[in-house]
Design a protein around this motif. Sequence first.
Motif, PDB file in Angstrom:
ATOM      1  N   ILE A 116      -5.453 -24.669   8.520  1.00  0.00           N
ATOM      2  CA  ILE A 116      -5.042 -23.318   8.106  1.00  0.00           C
ATOM      3  C   ILE A 116      -3.534 -23.249   7.887  1.00  0.00           C
ATOM      4  O   ILE A 116      -3.064 -22.751   6.851  1.00  0.00           O
ATOM      5  CB  ILE A 116      -5.486 -22.287   9.164  1.00  0.00           C
ATOM      6  CG1 ILE A 116      -7.016 -22.199   9.204  1.00  0.00           C
ATOM      7  CG2 ILE A 116      -4.887 -20.916   8.858  1.00  0.00           C
ATOM      8  CD1 ILE A 116      -7.545 -21.385  10.359  1.00  0.00           C
ATOM      9  N   SER A 134      -2.417 -25.390   4.795  1.00  0.00           N
ATOM     10  CA  SER A 134      -2.877 -24.793   3.537  1.00  0.00           C
ATOM     11  C   SER A 134      -2.098 -23.524   3.200  1.00  0.00           C
ATOM     12  O   SER A 134      -1.663 -23.333   2.050  1.00  0.00           O
ATOM     13  CB  SER A 134      -4.376 -24.485   3.621  1.00  0.00           C
ATOM     14  OG  SER A 134      -5.129 -25.641   3.887  1.00  0.00           O
ATOM     15  N   MET A 135      -1.902 -22.655   4.192  1.00  0.00           N
ATOM     16  CA  MET A 135      -1.182 -21.407   3.934  1.00  0.00           C
ATOM     17  C   MET A 135       0.295 -21.655   3.653  1.00  0.00           C
ATOM     18  O   MET A 135       0.910 -20.933   2.861  1.00  0.00           O
ATOM     19  CB  MET A 135      -1.361 -20.459   5.119  1.00  0.00           C
ATOM     20  CG  MET A 135      -2.781 -19.948   5.314  1.00  0.00           C
ATOM     21  SD  MET A 135      -3.465 -19.106   3.870  1.00  0.00           S
ATOM     22  CE  MET A 135      -2.358 -17.695   3.737  1.00  0.00           C
ATOM     23  N   LEU A 191       3.879 -17.008   5.945  1.00  0.00           N
ATOM     24  CA  LEU A 191       2.495 -16.753   5.550  1.00  0.00           C
ATOM     25  C   LEU A 191       1.499 -17.535   6.399  1.00  0.00           C
ATOM     26  O   LEU A 191       0.327 -17.169   6.476  1.00  0.00           O
ATOM     27  CB  LEU A 191       2.297 -17.113   4.075  1.00  0.00           C
ATOM     28  CG  LEU A 191       2.363 -15.931   3.094  1.00  0.00           C
ATOM     29  CD1 LEU A 191       3.715 -15.251   3.152  1.00  0.00           C
ATOM     30  CD2 LEU A 191       2.075 -16.406   1.675  1.00  0.00           C
ATOM     31  N   ALA A 192       1.956 -18.596   7.055  1.00  0.00           N
ATOM     32  CA  ALA A 192       1.047 -19.429   7.848  1.00  0.00           C
ATOM     33  C   ALA A 192       0.759 -18.849   9.224  1.00  0.00           C
ATOM     34  O   ALA A 192      -0.168 -19.306   9.898  1.00  0.00           O
ATOM     35  CB  ALA A 192       1.636 -20.833   8.001  1.00  0.00           C
ATOM     36  N   SER A 244      -0.590 -16.045  11.508  1.00  0.00           N
ATOM     37  CA  SER A 244      -1.339 -14.798  11.735  1.00  0.00           C
ATOM     38  C   SER A 244      -0.839 -14.126  13.005  1.00  0.00           C
ATOM     39  O   SER A 244      -0.213 -14.764  13.865  1.00  0.00           O
ATOM     40  CB  SER A 244      -2.835 -15.096  11.853  1.00  0.00           C
ATOM     41  OG  SER A 244      -3.336 -15.644  10.667  1.00  0.00           O
ATOM     42  N   SER A 304      -2.834 -13.144  -1.776  1.00  0.00           N
ATOM     43  CA  SER A 304      -2.908 -14.562  -1.398  1.00  0.00           C
ATOM     44  C   SER A 304      -3.263 -14.727   0.063  1.00  0.00           C
ATOM     45  O   SER A 304      -3.998 -15.660   0.426  1.00  0.00           O
ATOM     46  CB  SER A 304      -1.572 -15.245  -1.698  1.00  0.00           C
ATOM     47  OG  SER A 304      -0.544 -14.721  -0.868  1.00  0.00           O
ATOM     48  N   ILE A 305      -2.765 -13.821   0.928  1.00  0.00           N
ATOM     49  CA  ILE A 305      -3.105 -13.903   2.358  1.00  0.00           C
ATOM     50  C   ILE A 305      -4.574 -13.571   2.579  1.00  0.00           C
ATOM     51  O   ILE A 305      -5.283 -14.288   3.301  1.00  0.00           O
ATOM     52  CB  ILE A 305      -2.205 -12.952   3.170  1.00  0.00           C
ATOM     53  CG1 ILE A 305      -0.768 -13.463   3.184  1.00  0.00           C
ATOM     54  CG2 ILE A 305      -2.721 -12.816   4.608  1.00  0.00           C
ATOM     55  CD1 ILE A 305       0.219 -12.510   3.813  1.00  0.00           C
ATOM     56  N   GLY A 311      -6.549 -16.362   0.675  1.00  0.00           N
ATOM     57  CA  GLY A 311      -6.240 -17.669   1.238  1.00  0.00           C
ATOM     58  C   GLY A 311      -6.812 -17.862   2.628  1.00  0.00           C
ATOM     59  O   GLY A 311      -7.428 -18.898   2.920  1.00  0.00           O
ATOM     60  N   GLN A 312      -6.638 -16.875   3.504  1.00  0.00           N
ATOM     61  CA  GLN A 312      -7.191 -16.996   4.854  1.00  0.00           C
ATOM     62  C   GLN A 312      -8.714 -16.976   4.823  1.00  0.00           C
ATOM     63  O   GLN A 312      -9.359 -17.665   5.618  1.00  0.00           O
ATOM     64  CB  GLN A 312      -6.668 -15.856   5.739  1.00  0.00           C
ATOM     65  CG  GLN A 312      -5.220 -16.007   6.193  1.00  0.00           C
ATOM     66  CD  GLN A 312      -5.046 -17.074   7.257  1.00  0.00           C
ATOM     67  OE1 GLN A 312      -5.958 -17.797   7.595  1.00  0.00           O
ATOM     68  NE2 GLN A 312      -3.839 -17.163   7.804  1.00  0.00           N
TER      69      GLN A 312
END
Length: 753
Positions: free
Chosen positions: A97, A100-101, A126-127, A129, A305-306, A309-310
Amino acid sequence: MAEIPFLVKDLALILMVAGIVTIIFKKLKQPLVLGYIVAGFLVSPHMPYTMSVIDETDIKTWADIGVIFTLFSLGLDFSFKKIVKMGASPIIATIVIVFSMMMLGISIGHGFGWSKMDCIFLGGMLAMSSTTIIYKAFDDMGLRQQKFAGMVMSVLILEDILAIVMMVMLSAIAGGNNPDGEQMIGSVIKITFFLILWFIVGIFAIPLFLRSVRKLINNETLLIVALGLCCGMAVLSTKVGFSSAFGAFVMGSILAETIEAEKIIKLVEPVKNLFGAIFFVSVGMLVDPKILIEYAIPILALVGSILIGQAIFGTFGFMLGGESLKSAMRCGFSMAQIGEFSFIIASLGLSLGVISNYLYPVVVAVSVITTFLTPYMIRLATPTYQVMEKHLPKRLINILNHFAMSHPSTTQQSKWKSLLRQMLINTVAYSILTAAVIALMFTFVLPFTRSLFPGWKLHWYANAITGILTLVLIAPFLRAIIMKKNHSNEWKRLWVESSINRIPLLFTIVVRFVIALAFIFYICNYLTRFTDALMIIIGIAVVSLMIASRWTKKRSIKMERLFIHNLRSRDIMAQVNGEKKPLYEGHLLDRDIHISDFDVPEDSSWGGKTLKELHLRERFGVDMSSIMRGSQRLNIPNGDTVIFPGDKLQVIGNDDQLQKFATALSTDLIPEDLEIEKREMKLRQLIISGKSEFCGKSLLESGIRDKYNCMVVGLEEGQENLTKIAPTRTFEKGDILWIVGEESDLQKIMERA
């Protein structure tokens, strides 16, 4: 009259506005973090119609303190042992995760033509959370007890750890402004070295210190000691080139292994809440509406994208970690937002002056939007799976589920793998300790001894004294490198099972001997001018002497046992108090069956009822395995066991059963008394008249207690003390009674007196 400093005025404005806004957000059932950000926006210079903070520099200082205490508290909730026990599943999911993020964030930044450092920092933001927001969402939606929620929280813990490492690496990259591979590898090695060193020394020394002064410490002094250690490690961290937040986190993780950890968490929480609130308010103060309007398209692109993407990478990561498709989708969809660590990384970039000013408010705006959407994303996971289940071939769904559920177990390791892993950990840990001792001796002790023996001719004496002292100090470490694990069960079995194993086993001793010899060679080379051959001979002799020395062996074993005891002290206390979950928890065959802990509310209507009366199995399908009550643990309670408020219940069931149980437990409450003011107990004087219905009756016959809910304290007979009344004593005309009860009940008695 003295003028109030601007700092106090600003603090008053911040806390008052934050208090009002957070109450509103609490009413709206929104995360308080968003309330703090909105409060910061309201008191910022960008809002022309409200009062603004005067001195932003002082607020920035307070915000930095807030970051330190926030990460200190995070460290207190973290445990290295927890990470080890998690296994490979959450680690695999986290790596997939985060990587990739990060790549997605960097790609989006390049797409908008932003600078290289902006793209790198954006990828880091962005990576990450938000642990706080997800935990709050799970709690509000009643999902915290479900199995997938536990998996998500494990990944979030690992993400927080990666965020700490990422901050250190970003600082190093920003310092060089040229993020090449060699610099990043050097940063990782430096982080690893100091992290292991501080953890080992901290676990060895700090629990020993707290244990020695335990009788002298109360809550006040423990708070001061804990915050002192936090700030001290923060300063030390900056001295060696890391951030203060990194040091605070390390100290929190060290204290997390002590018996006092639970108490420290409770004591530090108000301090963390205060400074954390100031930090998030300072985040809101940097939000400029003009920038938000100008960068509206990038903000919407980042939000999309979040979310997407997630949903994709998160699901894929959790599937690689061993979750079924449905569970992986619920996990991945839950993580579709960014939060506090993104703000901290953005603050780091601004303080280092390597990111553009627009990036901070953009990230804040993205965080606010994704936070509002978090509950909807969590709810969206199951319908999305159902749609996929209808449209995708069943064979593909079965393949995906089989692929996830057949993830290999990390516990089935070969003897060789287990032995080599233990040797590697042992060698790395003791090598770092040895290197640290040598560095300290050469940095501080050697100059001191040379000052005692001035002149280059006398330097030999100073070098010899320093060298001998250094060898004495590192002797237990070098002996442990060579001899540790040579008599372990794995070693003995491998030696006996096959003669082929014996040469590789002996080779491991030779390798570790060479490592120990290298340290001796370095010391001799630094302090002497001997030839290489002579230094090697001296090294072999010294290492051999260390191995043969009983004193060195005894000291090495004693130090290691003390370290292990300190590391396990919190677990030992948990076992004694009955707070650890049973060992069979991880061996329940049904993937949906697991154990969850529940606290019985103080005003629960279940209090005072037996398990037989509650019919838990019939109502919810769950089984009660244990009840923790104070320092007692009641295992396998029977139907006659009574539930009390404050009990901690360990319950076995699947997600649906445990959710129904949790809902019932939290809602079956005794109604709140809305007229509590009228329940005040008062003392009244009651004079028995001839017409009173109590005259001629005994205390038992009067019904004062049973009928009127009042109590007779005593009889006044002109003495200093009241006379106690026997239950059979008959009231007579003129008796003066003193009665306790509620106002309404006393009034009824007075009317009949």
